[in-house]
Enzyme design. Structure first.
Site, mmCIF file in Angstrom:
data_model
loop_
_atom_site.group_PDB
_atom_site.id
_atom_site.type_symbol
_atom_site.label_atom_id
_atom_site.label_comp_id
_atom_site.label_asym_id
_atom_site.label_seq_id
_atom_site.Cartn_x
_atom_site.Cartn_y
_atom_site.Cartn_z
ATOM 1 N N SER A 1 31.559 31.895 34.769
ATOM 2 C CA SER A 1 31.680 32.693 35.987
ATOM 3 C C SER A 1 31.561 31.809 37.221
ATOM 4 C CB SER A 1 30.578 33.756 36.025
ATOM 5 O OG SER A 1 30.432 34.221 37.339
ATOM 6 N N HIS B 1 36.096 33.242 34.813
ATOM 7 C CA HIS B 1 35.626 34.579 35.173
ATOM 8 C C HIS B 1 35.472 34.652 36.694
ATOM 9 C CE1 HIS B 1 33.543 38.367 34.172
ATOM 10 N NE2 HIS B 1 32.714 38.078 35.158
ATOM 11 N N ASP C 1 34.418 36.851 39.739
ATOM 12 C CA ASP C 1 33.626 38.022 40.123
ATOM 13 C C ASP C 1 33.969 38.457 41.537
ATOM 14 O OD1 ASP C 1 31.797 38.610 37.900
ATOM 15 O OD2 ASP C 1 31.066 36.577 38.247
ATOM 16 N N MET D 1 33.311 41.120 44.455
ATOM 17 C CA MET D 1 32.309 42.106 44.890
ATOM 18 C C MET D 1 32.593 42.555 46.312
ATOM 19 S SD MET D 1 28.856 40.327 43.461
ATOM 20 C CE MET D 1 28.775 39.583 41.822
ATOM 21 N N HIS E 1 36.895 40.208 37.201
ATOM 22 C CA HIS E 1 35.885 41.263 37.066
ATOM 23 C C HIS E 1 35.706 41.911 38.437
ATOM 24 C CE1 HIS E 1 31.350 42.231 36.075
ATOM 25 N NE2 HIS E 1 32.083 43.318 36.231
ATOM 26 N N MET F 1 34.046 44.256 40.787
ATOM 27 C CA MET F 1 32.855 45.088 41.048
ATOM 28 C C MET F 1 33.033 45.698 42.418
ATOM 29 S SD MET F 1 30.159 42.417 39.436
ATOM 30 C CE MET F 1 31.387 41.133 39.553
ATOM 31 N N MET G 1 27.771 45.010 30.402
ATOM 32 C CA MET G 1 26.947 44.295 31.380
ATOM 33 C C MET G 1 25.525 44.176 30.823
ATOM 34 S SD MET G 1 28.814 43.392 33.912
ATOM 35 C CE MET G 1 27.453 42.656 34.844
ATOM 36 N N ASP H 1 28.306 39.995 29.853
ATOM 37 C CA ASP H 1 28.175 39.328 31.153
ATOM 38 C C ASP H 1 26.779 39.576 31.717
ATOM 39 O OD1 ASP H 1 28.540 38.267 33.681
ATOM 40 O OD2 ASP H 1 30.085 39.696 34.294
HETATM 41 C C1 DX5 Z 1 27.013 39.535 37.840
HETATM 42 C C2 DX5 Z 1 28.356 38.924 37.519
HETATM 43 C C3 DX5 Z 1 28.273 37.854 36.538
HETATM 44 C C4 DX5 Z 1 27.414 36.687 36.950
HETATM 45 C C5 DX5 Z 1 26.667 36.266 35.746
HETATM 46 O O1 DX5 Z 1 27.172 40.696 38.525
HETATM 47 O O2 DX5 Z 1 29.246 39.893 37.020
HETATM 48 O O3 DX5 Z 1 29.546 37.420 36.078
HETATM 49 O O4 DX5 Z 1 28.118 35.589 37.447
HETATM 50 O O5 DX5 Z 1 25.802 35.276 36.116
HETATM 51 P P1 DX5 Z 1 24.710 34.736 35.117
HETATM 52 O O6 DX5 Z 1 25.443 34.175 33.930
HETATM 53 O O7 DX5 Z 1 24.001 33.706 35.925
HETATM 54 O O8 DX5 Z 1 23.827 35.901 34.733
HETATM 55 ZN ZN ZN Z 2 31.117 39.156 36.024
#
Ligand code: DX5
Ligand code: ZN
Length: 221
Positions: free
Chosen positions: A7, A32, A34, A36, A65, A67, A136, A174
């Protein structure tokens, strides 16, 4: 097939291309990404422009991903010919079935993520339509949190459902994944591991990525 999806959330955002080159060289299977929005989760990260700019810096496929609330507004902007998955949160979609069809209409595999408190049965009527279930194992929003143990039972249940129905979607996990718990998560039935801080927070990102890949290659379910 087991695959590692580091990620970018824990990478140095000022050096994204360099960080990606390191994990690519070490053999990471996916990137990956992320996304947000500061509404669905209390954090803001990157948007489609960054993904498009990174496209020319790597040949690894993107694992996006989302969010974000109302993800249907942004599906198309994350599509490239190397976007393998676009995952939306079941909790963020009023018309989840429709959003899945939209993702698939671009030739991208549709993923559905569920938060730690969300029951699996929300997916009962869409299992046939999706390419990935994302369990998750932290509450989304931040890297570096601890793995929530109840995710393990959820992974087992989704794996049983997959076998029972003869389906072939991927099972991704994740949040809080480390070299210490990866084996256990794979044994429960997951086949794509997302790791952010464990990879990019390591003193040697290349070596850590290699260790994950080796562990995943040696682990069979
Ligand atoms: C959290 C993200 C993850 C995050 C995981 O909301 O969706 O992808 O990067 O990070 P670690 O592996 O540090 O928990
Ligand atoms: Zn993620």
């Amino acid at each position: 097939m087991n695959r590692l999806s580091p990620s970018l959330l824990s990478a140095d955002f000022a050096r994204l291309a360099e960080e990606i080159a390191i994990i690519e060289h070490a053999g990471a299977d996916l990137i990956h990404v992320d996304v947000m929005d500061g509404h669905f989760v209390p954090n803001i990260t990157i948007g489609p422009k960054i993904l498009k700019d990174l496209y020319n810096k790597t040949s690894i496929s993107f694992d996006v991903h989302l969010m974000i609330e109302k993800p249907e507004r942004y599906i198309e902007s994350f599509v490239t010919d190397r976007t393998e998955f676009i995952t939306v949160h079941a909790e963020a979609c009023t018309h989840l079935h429709r959003v899945i069809q939209e993702i698939k209409s671009f030739g991208v595999k549709a993923g559905v993520a569920i938060n730690p408190a969300t029951p699996l049965d929300l997916l009962d009527y869409i299992f046939d339509d999706i390419g990935l279930v994302l369990i998750m194992s932290v509450n989304p929003g931040f890297g570096g949190q601890n793995f929530i143990p109840s995710a393990l039972e959820k992974i087992r249940q989704v794996y049983d459902k997959k076998v029972e129905r003869g389906l072939c979607f991927d099972i991704q996990v994740d949040g809080g994944i480390t070299l210490k718990n990866a084996e256990m998560v794979l044994a429960a039935g997951a086949n794509i591991l997302v790791a952010g801080s464990a990879v990019f927070g390591a003193p040697d990102v290349y070596e850590e990525t290699k260790k994950f890949i080796e562990l995943m290659e040696n682990s069979k379910i």
